[in-house]
Motif scaffolding. Structure first.
Motif, PDB file in Angstrom:
ATOM      1  N   ASN A 123       0.833  -1.206   0.000  1.00  0.00           N
ATOM      2  CA  ASN A 123       0.000   0.000   0.000  1.00  0.00           C
ATOM      3  C   ASN A 123       0.869   1.258   0.000  1.00  0.00           C
ATOM      4  O   ASN A 123       2.053   1.200   0.318  1.00  0.00           O
ATOM      5  N   LYS A 124       0.221   2.365  -0.353  1.00  0.00           N
ATOM      6  CA  LYS A 124       0.918   3.651  -0.330  1.00  0.00           C
ATOM      7  C   LYS A 124       1.293   3.985   1.098  1.00  0.00           C
ATOM      8  O   LYS A 124       0.509   3.774   2.021  1.00  0.00           O
ATOM      9  N   LYS A 125       2.501   4.504   1.255  1.00  0.00           N
ATOM     10  CA  LYS A 125       2.967   4.915   2.580  1.00  0.00           C
ATOM     11  C   LYS A 125       2.200   6.140   3.048  1.00  0.00           C
ATOM     12  O   LYS A 125       1.744   6.952   2.242  1.00  0.00           O
ATOM     13  N   ALA A 126       2.126   6.281   4.352  1.00  0.00           N
ATOM     14  CA  ALA A 126       1.564   7.498   4.944  1.00  0.00           C
ATOM     15  C   ALA A 126       2.576   8.632   4.751  1.00  0.00           C
ATOM     16  O   ALA A 126       3.761   8.372   4.517  1.00  0.00           O
ATOM     17  N   PRO A 127       2.126   9.871   4.873  1.00  0.00           N
ATOM     18  CA  PRO A 127       3.080  10.979   4.822  1.00  0.00           C
ATOM     19  C   PRO A 127       4.154  10.809   5.897  1.00  0.00           C
ATOM     20  O   PRO A 127       3.932  10.142   6.913  1.00  0.00           O
ATOM     21  N   GLU A 128       5.295  11.430   5.691  1.00  0.00           N
ATOM     22  CA  GLU A 128       6.419  11.353   6.637  1.00  0.00           C
ATOM     23  C   GLU A 128       5.942  11.632   8.068  1.00  0.00           C
ATOM     24  O   GLU A 128       5.188  12.575   8.300  1.00  0.00           O
ATOM     25  N   HIS A 129       6.363  10.784   9.000  1.00  0.00           N
ATOM     26  CA  HIS A 129       6.041  10.893  10.434  1.00  0.00           C
ATOM     27  C   HIS A 129       4.567  10.660  10.746  1.00  0.00           C
ATOM     28  O   HIS A 129       4.071  11.072  11.792  1.00  0.00           O
ATOM     29  N   ASP A 130       3.849  10.019   9.824  1.00  0.00           N
ATOM     30  CA  ASP A 130       2.449   9.668  10.064  1.00  0.00           C
ATOM     31  C   ASP A 130       2.305   8.162   9.853  1.00  0.00           C
ATOM     32  O   ASP A 130       3.276   7.488   9.488  1.00  0.00           O
ATOM     33  N   TYR A 131       1.112   7.637  10.075  1.00  0.00           N
ATOM     34  CA  TYR A 131       0.880   6.199  10.010  1.00  0.00           C
ATOM     35  C   TYR A 131      -0.435   5.902   9.300  1.00  0.00           C
ATOM     36  O   TYR A 131      -1.347   6.726   9.313  1.00  0.00           O
ATOM     37  N   ILE A 132      -0.511   4.721   8.724  1.00  0.00           N
ATOM     38  CA  ILE A 132      -1.779   4.216   8.209  1.00  0.00           C
ATOM     39  C   ILE A 132      -2.529   3.727   9.455  1.00  0.00           C
ATOM     40  O   ILE A 132      -2.180   2.704  10.038  1.00  0.00           O
ATOM     41  N   ARG A 133      -3.536   4.476   9.854  1.00  0.00           N
ATOM     42  CA  ARG A 133      -4.209   4.195  11.136  1.00  0.00           C
ATOM     43  C   ARG A 133      -5.551   3.500  10.991  1.00  0.00           C
ATOM     44  O   ARG A 133      -6.030   2.868  11.923  1.00  0.00           O
ATOM     45  N   THR A 134      -6.193   3.673   9.834  1.00  0.00           N
ATOM     46  CA  THR A 134      -7.514   3.085   9.611  1.00  0.00           C
ATOM     47  C   THR A 134      -7.578   2.512   8.199  1.00  0.00           C
ATOM     48  O   THR A 134      -6.728   2.816   7.345  1.00  0.00           O
ATOM     49  N   TRP A 135      -8.607   1.725   7.958  1.00  0.00           N
ATOM     50  CA  TRP A 135      -8.800   1.154   6.627  1.00  0.00           C
ATOM     51  C   TRP A 135      -8.980   2.267   5.592  1.00  0.00           C
ATOM     52  O   TRP A 135      -8.539   2.143   4.452  1.00  0.00           O
ATOM     53  N   ASN A 136      -9.586   3.382   5.975  1.00  0.00           N
ATOM     54  CA  ASN A 136      -9.764   4.500   5.040  1.00  0.00           C
ATOM     55  C   ASN A 136      -8.432   5.104   4.600  1.00  0.00           C
ATOM     56  O   ASN A 136      -8.344   5.688   3.523  1.00  0.00           O
TER      57      ASN A 136
END
Length: 181
Positions: free
Chosen positions: A22-35
């Motif tokens: 999957n696409k990475k989250a922005p720098e210093h952030d996380y994929i936190r939910t399915w959305n």
């Protein structure tokens, strides 16, 4: 003369998640939910190619957001359940997922340590000569090398991996073609 039964070791593709599936989250952030989770192009096709070539697919992923209390293990399990279900609907199967929920220095499972691989080794009989670690970061490649399997970088930078491709689909074509030679 009696002939004994034996189990052939598994060919395994170890996949990092963010930046490979999957696409990475922005720098210093996380994929936190399915959305927040967005599949990269052709990931389903790549996993299907590996499945059809007899590989087991195991995701090995660092998820520091849990240690930082930005998400829960339940949030992560929801993401992984949805990810697996979407892939199954496209004839692509992830066999297992091993997660490091810790922060740096708290464990031996956070890549580049090999603890996640050792957890998989307890459950699967691995053929290291036919197994690969596919990741998009230096820690992924270091972990695969430390574990003693071939490594594939998915990105535009040379991370010291054995091979490098722009995406998982190109890696799948190459690896499955290599194994047929």
């Amino acid at each position: 003369m009696a002939v004994g039964w034996f189990i052939l070791p598994d060919k395994i593709i170890f996949l990092d998640r963010d930046g490979v599936i999957n696409k990475k989250a922005p720098e210093h952030d996380y994929i936190r939910t399915w959305n927040d989770f967005k599949f990269l192009p052709h990931v389903d096709k790549a996993i299907n190619i590996f499945n059809n070539a007899g590989y087991k697919i195991i995701v090995v992923t660092n998820q520091r957001g849990i240690a930082r209390k930005l998400m829960s293990m339940s949030d992560l399990n929801n993401i992984h359940t949805n990810m697996r279900n979407e892939l199954i609907n496209k004839n692509a199967k992830i066999d297992d997922i091993f997660v490091c929920p810790h922060d740096d220095g708290e464990c031996n499972c956070r890549k580049p340590q090999i603890g996640l691989f050792l957890q998989a080794e307890k459950k699967y009989q691995l053929n290291k000569n036919q197994s690969f670690m596919i990741g998009d970061s230096k820690t992924d490649i270091e972990a695969g090398k430390s574990y003693g399997i071939k490594t594939v970088a998915i990105n535009k930078v040379d991370l010291g991996a054995d091979y490098r491709f722009d995406d998982l689909y190109q890696a799948a074509i190459f690896i499955t073609g290599e194994c047929k030679k």
